[in-house]
Design a protein around this motif. Structure first.
Motif, PDB file in Angstrom:
ATOM      1  N   TRP A  78      -6.942  -1.260   3.694  1.00  0.00           N
ATOM      2  CA  TRP A  78      -6.834   0.147   3.884  1.00  0.00           C
ATOM      3  C   TRP A  78      -5.277   0.810   3.574  1.00  0.00           C
ATOM      4  CZ3 TRP A  78     -11.499   2.122   3.490  1.00  0.00           C
ATOM      5  CH2 TRP A  78     -12.241   1.623   3.799  1.00  0.00           C
TER       6      TRP A  78
ATOM      7  N   GLU B 144     -13.428  -7.750   2.138  1.00  0.00           N
ATOM      8  CA  GLU B 144     -12.628  -7.014   3.206  1.00  0.00           C
ATOM      9  C   GLU B 144     -11.633  -6.039   2.635  1.00  0.00           C
ATOM     10  OE1 GLU B 144      -9.756  -8.140   7.064  1.00  0.00           O
ATOM     11  OE2 GLU B 144     -11.200  -9.614   6.031  1.00  0.00           O
ATOM     12  N   HIS B 145     -11.790  -4.792   3.199  1.00  0.00           N
ATOM     13  CA  HIS B 145     -11.061  -3.540   2.718  1.00  0.00           C
ATOM     14  C   HIS B 145      -9.597  -3.787   3.096  1.00  0.00           C
ATOM     15  CE1 HIS B 145     -14.600  -1.514   1.169  1.00  0.00           C
ATOM     16  NE2 HIS B 145     -15.191  -1.829   2.246  1.00  0.00           N
TER      17      HIS B 145
ATOM     18  N   GLU C 191     -17.604   4.911   5.724  1.00  0.00           N
ATOM     19  CA  GLU C 191     -17.010   4.810   4.285  1.00  0.00           C
ATOM     20  C   GLU C 191     -17.628   5.365   3.287  1.00  0.00           C
ATOM     21  OE1 GLU C 191     -17.079   0.438   3.980  1.00  0.00           O
ATOM     22  OE2 GLU C 191     -15.716  -0.050   5.485  1.00  0.00           O
TER      23      GLU C 191
ATOM     24  N   ARG D 132      -7.927   4.751   2.244  1.00  0.00           N
ATOM     25  CA  ARG D 132      -8.705   4.349   0.955  1.00  0.00           C
ATOM     26  C   ARG D 132      -8.438   2.962   0.940  1.00  0.00           C
ATOM     27  NH1 ARG D 132      -6.348   3.568  -3.684  1.00  0.00           N
ATOM     28  NH2 ARG D 132      -4.421   4.542  -3.078  1.00  0.00           N
ATOM     29  N   CYS D 133      -9.402   2.269   0.602  1.00  0.00           N
ATOM     30  CA  CYS D 133      -9.207   0.808   0.236  1.00  0.00           C
ATOM     31  C   CYS D 133      -8.589   0.747  -1.071  1.00  0.00           C
ATOM     32  CB  CYS D 133     -10.625   0.114  -0.178  1.00  0.00           C
ATOM     33  SG  CYS D 133     -10.598  -1.733  -0.410  1.00  0.00           S
TER      34      CYS D 133
ATOM     35  N   ARG E 176     -13.290   5.226   0.629  1.00  0.00           N
ATOM     36  CA  ARG E 176     -12.381   6.299   1.794  1.00  0.00           C
ATOM     37  C   ARG E 176     -13.071   6.253   3.042  1.00  0.00           C
ATOM     38  NH1 ARG E 176     -10.806   8.599  -3.186  1.00  0.00           N
ATOM     39  NH2 ARG E 176      -8.501   9.142  -3.136  1.00  0.00           N
TER      40      ARG E 176
ATOM     41  N   GLU F  85      -8.610  -1.823  -3.100  1.00  0.00           N
ATOM     42  CA  GLU F  85      -9.212  -2.701  -4.075  1.00  0.00           C
ATOM     43  C   GLU F  85     -10.584  -1.786  -4.739  1.00  0.00           C
ATOM     44  OE1 GLU F  85     -11.951  -6.636  -4.667  1.00  0.00           O
ATOM     45  OE2 GLU F  85     -10.412  -6.418  -2.984  1.00  0.00           O
TER      46      GLU F  85
END
Length: 65
Positions: free
Chosen positions: A21, A18-19, A63, A38-39, A45, A41
């Motif tokens: 953000w 799970e991103h 994404e 942007r994630c 983007r 982890e």
């Protein structure tokens, strides 16, 4: 590629997550607030748009990265 099929290694599986953000930048437009996120982890983007500042932003792009 050398070796028999039994000795070749398979590509590493992509591990989904799970991103989380993070907003890198944002600006107002006639459609609402555009956010470039942007994630934290994996670094992928996307672009989000929030029609009203109190509404959770929705993805306006796929994404990428």
């Amino acid at each position: 590629m050398t070796g028999s099929p039994a000795t070749r290694s398979a590509p590493a599986p992509v591990i989904a997550h799970e991103h989380g953000w993070l907003v890198e930048s944002a600006h107002r437009t006639s459609e609402g607030i555009v956010q470039y996120v942007r994630c934290a982890e994996c670094g992928v983007r996307r672009v989000d748009i929030a029609a009203v500042p109190v509404v959770v932003p929705a993805a306006a792009s796929r994404e990428f990265g």
